[in-house]
Write a protein that holds these residues in place. Structure first.
Motif, short mmCIF file in Angstrom:
data_model
loop_
_atom_site.label_atom_id
_atom_site.label_comp_id
_atom_site.label_asym_id
_atom_site.label_seq_id
_atom_site.Cartn_x
_atom_site.Cartn_y
_atom_site.Cartn_z
N GLU A 74 38.69 44.87 34.98
CA GLU A 74 38.89 44.61 33.55
C GLU A 74 38.60 43.14 33.32
O GLU A 74 39.36 42.28 33.75
CB GLU A 74 40.31 44.97 33.12
N GLY A 75 37.50 42.87 32.66
CA GLY A 75 37.04 41.51 32.48
C GLY A 75 35.72 41.31 33.20
O GLY A 75 35.24 42.17 33.95
N THR A 76 35.12 40.15 33.00
CA THR A 76 33.82 39.86 33.58
C THR A 76 33.87 38.80 34.67
O THR A 76 32.87 38.56 35.34
CB THR A 76 32.86 39.37 32.47
N VAL A 77 35.01 38.17 34.81
CA VAL A 77 35.19 37.10 35.81
C VAL A 77 36.30 37.49 36.77
O VAL A 77 37.39 37.90 36.34
CB VAL A 77 35.52 35.76 35.13
N LEU A 78 36.04 37.38 38.06
CA LEU A 78 37.04 37.65 39.09
C LEU A 78 37.76 36.35 39.42
O LEU A 78 37.19 35.44 40.01
CB LEU A 78 36.36 38.23 40.34
N HIS A 79 39.02 36.26 39.02
CA HIS A 79 39.80 35.04 39.26
C HIS A 79 40.51 35.05 40.60
O HIS A 79 40.55 34.04 41.30
CB HIS A 79 40.82 34.84 38.14
N VAL A 132 44.64 24.89 35.38
CA VAL A 132 44.89 25.88 36.42
C VAL A 132 44.43 25.30 37.75
O VAL A 132 43.28 24.90 37.87
CB VAL A 132 44.15 27.19 36.13
N LEU A 133 45.31 25.21 38.69
CA LEU A 133 44.96 24.76 40.03
C LEU A 133 44.88 25.95 40.97
O LEU A 133 45.64 26.89 40.86
CB LEU A 133 46.01 23.76 40.55
N SER A 134 43.97 25.90 41.92
CA SER A 134 43.85 26.99 42.88
C SER A 134 45.10 27.08 43.72
O SER A 134 45.65 26.07 44.13
CB SER A 134 42.65 26.77 43.79
N GLU A 137 35.96 31.86 32.73
CA GLU A 137 36.58 31.08 33.80
C GLU A 137 37.76 30.27 33.28
O GLU A 137 38.69 29.99 34.03
CB GLU A 137 35.54 30.14 34.43
N GLU A 138 37.74 29.89 32.01
CA GLU A 138 38.79 29.05 31.44
C GLU A 138 39.92 29.85 30.82
O GLU A 138 40.89 29.27 30.32
CB GLU A 138 38.21 28.11 30.38
N PRO A 191 35.91 35.31 44.05
CA PRO A 191 37.12 34.92 43.30
C PRO A 191 37.17 33.41 43.11
O PRO A 191 36.93 32.64 44.04
CB PRO A 191 38.27 35.42 44.18
N LEU A 192 37.47 32.99 41.88
CA LEU A 192 37.51 31.56 41.58
C LEU A 192 38.57 30.84 42.38
O LEU A 192 38.37 29.72 42.83
CB LEU A 192 37.77 31.35 40.08
#
Length: 416
Positions: A116-121, A12-14, A144-145, A59-60
């Motif tokens: 919904e979820g624990t990681v903000l992408h 995954v690329l930003s 994250e992955e 956000p990642l």
């Protein structure tokens, strides 16, 4: 929750999406409080509304990796609101969001958001309903992955409490205006490797984001490494998706978006847009129209192995009839981070590269005339008397013996 986790992992690329007045990414808008007093005020206000042990989330897929506070004018009153996402450190919990607005000199909470979820992408803003106020687009996952993520879109201002306009699974997304009506639409990509690869187009109707069209693409790709929207021809907007399709090869999906319908311009990407290794689509000539890249072999006296072939990157643009036309061609050296524009009037060329890639010659195939040469040295090596410096980086100097001054500007150092 409408998305499910599995064990597939892709690269995954930003994604850096351009901002505008009706939709903007967090990287375009994310700005730290400018004054120490404002920062202290926000910190004090947040302590009222989030747990003491909360972890603020950034956000990642954002350029501003160290700042979890998004300051932006959401409701078009020329005053900034603060958008913050967080989760508890002490117990397993889902991400949550809080929106603050300054009233009478004090930051007050105007809305809560449940994630919904624990990681903000992902975090982005757009005005889907056309009321001049921005909706919040937030993408979540449990790691994250994670390949499977969930995208939520919130309308903060139509009612007293935030209204959830969309909750859908996604791998990637983008927002753009594809029609003359200036309606903002959402594109979701949902890729389940070797099983499905679905593109969905959404627009605002009847108080929700509703699907307009879907398109199934080849699921046997490795993943997406760049997604873009814009003009794909002089008279047509659409999408360009660069994807990996093999150990090192790639291709590009070119999709038109017209009157709410998605159309795959090249159904057989392995024939039309295949390239031996990854290269990115872009607007090479600044005319506002995207071009896709193809890697083409130079003239060679005998075939070379893939790793030794100095490919020419040729950029193709669709004309009014959707016929590809070559717009530009470059020799790109990624190791030493430079590109050389190869004018079409040079015709067929040989590209001779030394073993260490410190010397490159562009030779006219029919006459053996050296059209351009590049020599790379470290910062301490003295140049030969007849060398001309083309440019430099912190590590290298770039030289040429080419006497034609008009050709020197064909060389360009690739900025990081």
């Amino acid at each position: 929750m409408k998305f499910y986790l599995n064990n597939l992992i892709i690269i995954v690329l930003s994604l850096l999406l351009s901002g505008c007045s009706v939709f903007e990414s967090s990287s375009a808008l994310l700005a730290p409080p400018e004054l120490p007093g404002q920062k202290a005020e926000l910190k004090k206000a947040l302590s009222k509304y989030i747990p003491d042990n909360a972890k603020l989330l950034t956000p990642l897929n954002s350029e501003q990796h160290n700042n979890p506070i998004l300051l932006v004018d959401l409701d078009d009153d020329h005053l900034e609101e603060a958008v913050v996402f967080y989760k508890s450190r002490q117990k397993p919990s889902l991400a949550e969001g809080v929106i603050l607005k300054k009233k009478d000199g004090e930051w007050e909470k105007i809305a809560d958001i449940s994630g919904e979820g624990t990681v903000l992408h992902d975090l982005q803003l757009a005005d889907f309903n056309g009321d001049g106020k921005k909706e919040i687009i937030a993408g979540f996952a449990y790691s994250e992955e994670a390949e499977d993520k969930g995208l939520l879109v919130f309308d903060l201002f139509s009612k007293k409490e935030p209204v959830l306009l969309l909750n859908e699974a996604y791998s990637y997304f983008l927002v753009d205006q594809f029609s003359d009506t200036n309606e903002v639409e959402l594109v979701l990509i949902n890729h389940n490797r070797e099983q499905s690869n679905t593109i969905s187009l959404y627009h605002f109707a009847q108080g929700q984001l509703k699907p307009l069209d879907q398109l199934e693409l080849d699921p046997f790709i490795n993943g997406y490494y760049k997604i873009q929207s814009g003009y794909i021809s002089p008279n047509q907007k659409g999408l360009m998706f660069d994807v990996g399709v093999g150990a090192h090869s790639a291709a590009t999906f070119v999709i038109s978006v017209n009157e709410g319908r998605l159309f795959n311009v090249f159904p057989h990407i392995d024939l039309a847009t295949f390239k031996a290794s990854t290269s990115e689509s872009k607007d090479t000539n600044g005319d506002g129209i995207l071009e896709y890249a193809i890697l083409e072999e130079p003239y060679m006296d005998e075939p070379l192995a893939y790793v030794d072939t100095p490919y020419i990157t040729t950029y193709y643009q669709l004309n009014h009839d959707w016929e590809p036309e070559a717009i530009a061609r470059n020799y790109i050296n990624y190791q030493y981070r430079y590109r050389l524009n190869l004018p079409f009037e040079w015709g067929k060329v040989k590209i001779i590269v030394s073993h260490n890639e410190h010397q490159v010659e562009i030779i006219q195939a029919e006459t053996d005339e050296v059209l351009f040469d590049i020599h790379i040295t470290d910062k301490v090596t003295l140049p030969v008397d007849n060398w001309v410096k083309l440019g430099e980086t912190s590590s290298y100097n770039y030289w040429t013996k080419t006497k034609d001054r008009s050709r020197w500007n064909l060389f360009e150092i690739i900025q990081k």
